[in-house]
Structures are given as structure tokens and as C-alpha cells.
Design a protein around this motif. Sequence first.
Motif, PDB file in Angstrom:
ATOM      1  N   LYS A 113      12.908  25.086  -0.150  1.00 54.41           N
ATOM      2  CA  LYS A 113      14.255  25.228   0.262  1.00 54.41           C
ATOM      3  C   LYS A 113      14.626  23.780   1.225  1.00 54.41           C
ATOM      4  CE  LYS A 113      14.916  30.253   0.483  1.00 54.41           C
ATOM      5  NZ  LYS A 113      15.112  31.318   1.212  1.00 54.41           N
ATOM      6  N   SER A 114      13.655  23.237   1.702  1.00 58.11           N
ATOM      7  CA  SER A 114      13.941  22.162   2.528  1.00 58.11           C
ATOM      8  C   SER A 114      14.080  20.985   1.918  1.00 58.11           C
ATOM      9  CB  SER A 114      12.612  21.984   3.538  1.00 58.11           C
ATOM     10  OG  SER A 114      11.411  21.308   2.694  1.00 58.11           O
ATOM     11  N   ILE A 115      14.014  20.709   0.435  1.00 53.23           N
ATOM     12  CA  ILE A 115      13.930  19.752  -0.276  1.00 53.23           C
ATOM     13  C   ILE A 115      15.655  19.402  -0.555  1.00 53.23           C
ATOM     14  CG2 ILE A 115      13.830  18.533  -2.591  1.00 53.23           C
ATOM     15  CD1 ILE A 115      11.094  19.890  -2.898  1.00 53.23           C
ATOM     16  N   PRO A 116      16.220  18.273  -0.124  1.00 52.12           N
ATOM     17  CA  PRO A 116      17.557  17.989  -0.113  1.00 52.12           C
ATOM     18  C   PRO A 116      18.381  18.170  -1.677  1.00 52.12           C
ATOM     19  CG  PRO A 116      16.524  16.269   1.236  1.00 52.12           C
ATOM     20  CD  PRO A 116      15.598  17.087   0.589  1.00 52.12           C
ATOM     21  N   GLY A 117      19.538  18.960  -2.020  1.00 53.73           N
ATOM     22  CA  GLY A 117      20.008  19.148  -2.964  1.00 53.73           C
ATOM     23  C   GLY A 117      20.382  17.562  -3.877  1.00 53.73           C
ATOM     24  N   GLU A 118      20.434  16.680  -3.020  1.00 55.53           N
ATOM     25  CA  GLU A 118      20.475  15.436  -3.571  1.00 55.53           C
ATOM     26  C   GLU A 118      19.226  14.846  -4.671  1.00 55.53           C
ATOM     27  OE1 GLU A 118      20.685  15.763  -0.532  1.00 55.53           O
ATOM     28  OE2 GLU A 118      22.874  15.315   0.029  1.00 55.53           O
ATOM     29  N   GLN A 119      18.105  15.496  -4.229  1.00 54.67           N
ATOM     30  CA  GLN A 119      17.061  15.041  -5.210  1.00 54.67           C
ATOM     31  C   GLN A 119      17.061  15.794  -6.460  1.00 54.67           C
ATOM     32  OE1 GLN A 119      14.343  13.267  -4.254  1.00 54.67           O
ATOM     33  NE2 GLN A 119      15.395  12.540  -2.406  1.00 54.67           N
ATOM     34  N   HIS A 120      17.657  16.999  -6.415  1.00 56.87           N
ATOM     35  CA  HIS A 120      17.955  17.795  -7.693  1.00 56.87           C
ATOM     36  C   HIS A 120      18.929  17.183  -8.595  1.00 56.87           C
ATOM     37  CE1 HIS A 120      15.206  20.848  -6.646  1.00 56.87           C
ATOM     38  NE2 HIS A 120      15.682  21.025  -5.208  1.00 56.87           N
ATOM     39  N   ASP A 121      20.213  16.728  -7.844  1.00 56.73           N
ATOM     40  CA  ASP A 121      21.375  15.857  -8.495  1.00 56.73           C
ATOM     41  C   ASP A 121      20.643  14.542  -9.347  1.00 56.73           C
ATOM     42  OD1 ASP A 121      22.731  18.135  -7.691  1.00 56.73           O
ATOM     43  OD2 ASP A 121      23.507  16.839  -5.837  1.00 56.73           O
ATOM     44  N   ALA A 122      19.940  14.003  -8.406  1.00 58.09           N
ATOM     45  CA  ALA A 122      19.433  12.751  -8.929  1.00 58.09           C
ATOM     46  C   ALA A 122      18.373  12.866 -10.351  1.00 58.09           C
ATOM     47  CB  ALA A 122      18.405  11.999  -7.913  1.00 58.09           C
ATOM     48  N   CYS A 123      17.898  14.147 -10.019  1.00 54.83           N
ATOM     49  CA  CYS A 123      17.028  14.293 -11.381  1.00 54.83           C
ATOM     50  C   CYS A 123      17.871  14.663 -12.737  1.00 54.83           C
ATOM     51  CB  CYS A 123      16.128  15.645 -11.156  1.00 54.83           C
ATOM     52  SG  CYS A 123      14.798  15.279 -10.060  1.00 54.83           S
ATOM     53  N   VAL A 124      19.100  15.081 -12.276  1.00 54.52           N
ATOM     54  CA  VAL A 124      19.972  15.746 -13.404  1.00 54.52           C
ATOM     55  C   VAL A 124      20.641  14.377 -14.069  1.00 54.52           C
ATOM     56  CG1 VAL A 124      22.067  16.687 -14.034  1.00 54.52           C
ATOM     57  CG2 VAL A 124      20.207  17.855 -12.584  1.00 54.52           C
ATOM     58  N   ALA A 125      21.104  13.478 -13.048  1.00 52.61           N
ATOM     59  CA  ALA A 125      21.549  12.272 -13.312  1.00 52.61           C
ATOM     60  C   ALA A 125      20.516  11.185 -14.156  1.00 52.61           C
ATOM     61  CB  ALA A 125      22.116  11.342 -12.203  1.00 52.61           C
ATOM     62  N   LEU A 126      19.240  11.416 -13.748  1.00 53.48           N
ATOM     63  CA  LEU A 126      18.377  10.478 -14.644  1.00 53.48           C
ATOM     64  C   LEU A 126      18.086  11.227 -15.802  1.00 53.48           C
ATOM     65  CD1 LEU A 126      15.890   9.499 -11.729  1.00 53.48           C
ATOM     66  CD2 LEU A 126      17.689   8.057 -12.969  1.00 53.48           C
TER      67      LEU A 126
END
Length: 221
Positions: A113-126
Motif C-alpha cells: 500500500k505504501s508503493i506510490p501509484g506512479e510506480q504502477h502507472d510507469a509499468c503500464v506505460a512501459l
Amino acid sequence: MNLDFTVVFSYWQALLQGLALTLVFTVGCAIMGSLCGFLLSLLRASRRRWLSVPAGLYVELFRGTPLLIQLFWVFFCFPVVFGIDIAPYVSVLLALTLYMTAITSETFRGALKSIPGEQHDACVALGLASWNKTVFVVFPQALLRGIPPLLSNVVSLFKESALISSVGIADLMFVGQNISNSTARPVEFLSAVAVIYFLVAFPLTRLVGVVETRMLRRYAY
């Protein structure tokens, strides 16, 4: 009663053998339980209720019942219910791993839960596949954030592993009890066992503070 703690040194090899077995169970169950706990935390975080609900029930069951009952159930009841003969060491290993899985899953769930949502968005973008995202992005960050409580869980497991003596496993507690009974010196040997547990657990508890104040403040983001 005349106390003579020097008699403990005559049995130091037996006590060290018991400590070695205790450490083997602790390390082995900690590793397997942490890996399984991470997978279980992913199931609990799933949006599919047929995955999250059973995972939640598993965690609550093993966190809400005494470890001694779990040991007894796996040791005595598991072979009867499932009709499978398992060695005593295997049953103890299974019980401690199941328990460790439950408590570490909560650690990883908080870390996820502490992992920022931007990390998940970056994975989708990549365009990363779900497996690659979990292994190379989510797991390393969750592990980093979860190190202090994970180490605390290991310390707790090390201390609670003394319960396996109740099913006849020759760990440190079992050896200490047997020697104290045979020598009629419970004060000396049970005190020695307590000191050994403390000498192993105390540095680990200090390590938790060192990791939290140095490693995480430097690398966590």
C-alpha cells in the motif's frame, strides 16, 4: 539448594546442537514463510473476491489461534484427516511456515500500500507484463519497505519456535528440559537456555533499529 552454573559447561555441545536445530527451523521457515506471505498479500490485494476472501480468512485463522494449537493440529490431526504420514520434522516445518506466511503477509500488504501509484502507472506505460511488474518492480520495493517488520517477525518466530519442544523435536528448549530433568538442576539449565535465546534475539532486535534508521532512510522512496 546449592546452585552451580558451572555444570552447564559440561553440556555445552548438546545445547549448541539444540540451538543449531532451532536456527535451522527459524531460518528455513522465515524464508519460505516470507515468500509465501508475499504471494498471499497479492491475493489479499486482488479485486477478485474469490481470491481475496479465502486469503483473508487464512490470515485471520492463523493470526487468531495460538501457535501451539497449530503445531498440535498439524502434528497429530493432519495425518489423520488427510491420511498422509509425514515425518515429525516435516510437520513442524509445515506448521511454522504456515504461521509465518500469515504474519508476513500483513507486513507485505502494508508495504504494497505504501508503493506510490506512479510506480504502477510507469509499468503500464512501459508495457510490462504482470509477472515482470510483480517480480522486478513491486517485490523489491515491498521487500525494502518491509525489512524492519520482517526482521521483527523473524525474532518472534525464533522465540516462539521453543514450542516445537512440546511435540518432541530436539531443539534448544527440548534439550535444556531433558538435561535439567536428568541432572535435577532446572534453575541452572533453564536459565542457561533463556540466556542463549536472549543472546541470539537481542542483536537481531538491535539490527531492526539499525536497518530502519540507516538503510530505509537512505534508499526508500
